[in-house]
Design a protein around this motif. Structure first.
Motif, PDB file in Angstrom:
ATOM      1  N   GLU A 199      98.691  91.978   6.569  1.00 19.24           N
ATOM      2  CA  GLU A 199      98.897  93.048   6.187  1.00 19.24           C
ATOM      3  C   GLU A 199      97.593  93.167   5.658  1.00 19.24           C
ATOM      4  O   GLU A 199      96.667  92.469   5.454  1.00 19.24           O
ATOM      5  CB  GLU A 199      99.940  92.353   4.825  1.00 19.24           C
ATOM      6  N   GLN A 209      95.232  95.773   2.809  1.00 13.35           N
ATOM      7  CA  GLN A 209      95.342  97.083   2.298  1.00 13.35           C
ATOM      8  C   GLN A 209      95.340  98.476   1.938  1.00 13.35           C
ATOM      9  O   GLN A 209      94.030  98.741   2.878  1.00 13.35           O
ATOM     10  CB  GLN A 209      94.673  96.674   0.947  1.00 13.35           C
ATOM     11  N   GLY A 210      96.578  99.110   1.566  1.00 12.93           N
ATOM     12  CA  GLY A 210      96.010 101.015   1.992  1.00 12.93           C
ATOM     13  C   GLY A 210      96.590 101.529   1.012  1.00 12.93           C
ATOM     14  O   GLY A 210      96.342 100.981  -0.039  1.00 12.93           O
ATOM     15  N   ASN A 260      98.304 103.271  -0.047  1.00 12.86           N
ATOM     16  CA  ASN A 260      99.959 103.642  -0.929  1.00 12.86           C
ATOM     17  C   ASN A 260     100.062 101.438  -0.930  1.00 12.86           C
ATOM     18  O   ASN A 260     100.767 101.070  -0.716  1.00 12.86           O
ATOM     19  CB  ASN A 260     100.848 103.642   0.374  1.00 12.86           C
ATOM     20  N   MET A 276      99.962  97.638   3.081  1.00 12.45           N
ATOM     21  CA  MET A 276     100.754  98.230   4.385  1.00 12.45           C
ATOM     22  C   MET A 276     101.001  96.225   5.418  1.00 12.45           C
ATOM     23  O   MET A 276     100.388  95.883   6.061  1.00 12.45           O
ATOM     24  CB  MET A 276     100.208  98.940   5.463  1.00 12.45           C
ATOM     25  N   ILE A 287     104.470 100.057  11.300  1.00 13.45           N
ATOM     26  CA  ILE A 287     104.144  99.612   9.576  1.00 13.45           C
ATOM     27  C   ILE A 287     105.011  99.631   8.895  1.00 13.45           C
ATOM     28  O   ILE A 287     105.659 100.324   9.092  1.00 13.45           O
ATOM     29  CB  ILE A 287     103.227 100.590   9.699  1.00 13.45           C
ATOM     30  N   THR A 338     105.522  99.800   4.887  1.00 15.63           N
ATOM     31  CA  THR A 338     104.490  99.974   3.543  1.00 15.63           C
ATOM     32  C   THR A 338     105.450  98.808   2.633  1.00 15.63           C
ATOM     33  O   THR A 338     106.909  98.473   2.523  1.00 15.63           O
ATOM     34  CB  THR A 338     104.566 101.077   2.496  1.00 15.63           C
ATOM     35  N   GLU A 339     104.475  98.898   1.455  1.00 16.55           N
ATOM     36  CA  GLU A 339     105.200  97.635   1.091  1.00 16.55           C
ATOM     37  C   GLU A 339     106.375  98.553  -0.211  1.00 16.55           C
ATOM     38  O   GLU A 339     107.428  97.552  -0.486  1.00 16.55           O
ATOM     39  CB  GLU A 339     104.093  97.496  -0.582  1.00 16.55           C
ATOM     40  N   THR A 340     106.565  99.475  -0.791  1.00 15.93           N
ATOM     41  CA  THR A 340     107.386 100.207  -1.265  1.00 15.93           C
ATOM     42  C   THR A 340     109.002 100.053   0.146  1.00 15.93           C
ATOM     43  O   THR A 340     109.927  99.886  -0.871  1.00 15.93           O
ATOM     44  CB  THR A 340     107.326 101.579  -0.816  1.00 15.93           C
ATOM     45  N   ARG A 382     109.440  97.683   2.019  1.00 13.65           N
ATOM     46  CA  ARG A 382     109.201  96.337   2.123  1.00 13.65           C
ATOM     47  C   ARG A 382     110.430  95.562   0.538  1.00 13.65           C
ATOM     48  O   ARG A 382     111.617  94.611   0.402  1.00 13.65           O
ATOM     49  CB  ARG A 382     108.667  95.218   1.975  1.00 13.65           C
TER      50      ARG A 382
END
Lengths: 149, 132
Positions: free
Chosen positions: A105, A107-108, A110, A113, A138, A140-142, A144
């Protein structure tokens, strides 16, 4: 949750490099070159037959990796890498399996990631490796978070 | 270019495609089995927060490889590595390019990319063309 899956393998699946599928695939990428589709040209070539485009393995089915759950929506294709020992031949059987190579992972902008690397190994009937195909997706956190609900 | 082996360092193979059409992407969906609807159906693309349908990254990557197809008697694509860096929309005019970076008796290394009509890179990577 993907980290625990690193190293997990699918079972091996047999696929035939079918002439009709290769023709349709070549047409869909605007590359109806005779080396892919013309039997006579294939026979006279150094390959002794037609070959498949380098990105064709994407079409092949591969075995299921136990425990791997991917979101149906929101995946981003980050990278795709092929390595070949030789081109794929039309008509041959390929035995392929996939391995979870890595998950990390970063940090991005958004959020955090997730990068999931899966590699497919394609072997011929003698067990010789013909190609590898690595896909990095990829998550994204959203996406996941939405999966956990 | 009749013979890829005559290329010199810094020289390129290049082609510009016809504007991307919905039919291109429908055909790729069918041929590849990738039926993610953000590539073919406007409403689904919009639901996903996109201004419109986008090409499959693999459609662009598949297209880019054709720069090398005429030369499969001289060699083959041993390595093909791509990073997807931008989206391709309907009616975009994509130019494919492979620039020779290095050449030995065994292989030729190219930097490859696809750029849109605004000059923005949409995919980018490397090809190692192994010589027979």
């Amino acid at each position: 949750m993907y980290k625990d899956l690193i190293g997990k393998k699918s079972s091996k699946v047999k696929s035939t490099i079918e002439r009709g599928m290769v023709t349709r695939f070549a047409e869909s990428i605007g590359d109806l070159n005779p080396i892919y589709v013309d039997e006579e040209v294939g026979k006279k070539s150094r390959y002794g037959g037609n070959i498949a485009p380098p990105t064709f393995p994407r079409v092949l089915s591969s075995g299921v990796i136990e425990g791997l759950k991917l979101p149906k929506k929101g995946l981003i294709h980050g990278e795709q890498n092929y390595h070949y020992k030789r081109p794929l031949l039309v008509g041959e059987d390929i035995y392929s399996y996939s391995v979870i190579e890595d998950y990390y992972e970063k940090q991005g902008s958004n959020g955090l990631m997730g990068f999931l690397s899966t590699k497919r190994y394609g072997e011929d009937a003698n067990g010789e490796l013909v190609f590898t195909e690595e896909s990095i997706i990829i998550i994204t956190e959203t996406v996941r978070k939405a999966m956990k609900v | 270019m009749s013979n890829i082996l005559e290329l010199n360092k810094g020289e390129s193979l290049s082609v510009t495609l016809n504007p991307v059409s919905r039919m291109d992407l429908i055909k790729y969906a069918g041929a590849s089995g990738d039926f993610n609807p953000i590539h073919t159906i406007d409403e689904e693309a919009e639901k996903a927060g996109l201004p419109g349908i986008i090409a499959h990254g693999m459609w662009t990557m598949g297209n880019l490889a054709k720069l090398f197809t005429p030369y499969f008697e001289e060699g083959f694509i041993q390595d093909y590595q791509i990073r997807f860096s931008g989206m391709v929309f309907l009616s975009d005019v994509i130019t494919l390019k492979a620039e020779l970076q290095n050449k030995t008796v065994e292989y030729m290394d190219f930097d490859v990319k696809a750029i849109n009509q605004k000059g923005r890179e949409v995919i980018k990577g490397k090809v190692r063309f192994a010589i027979y």
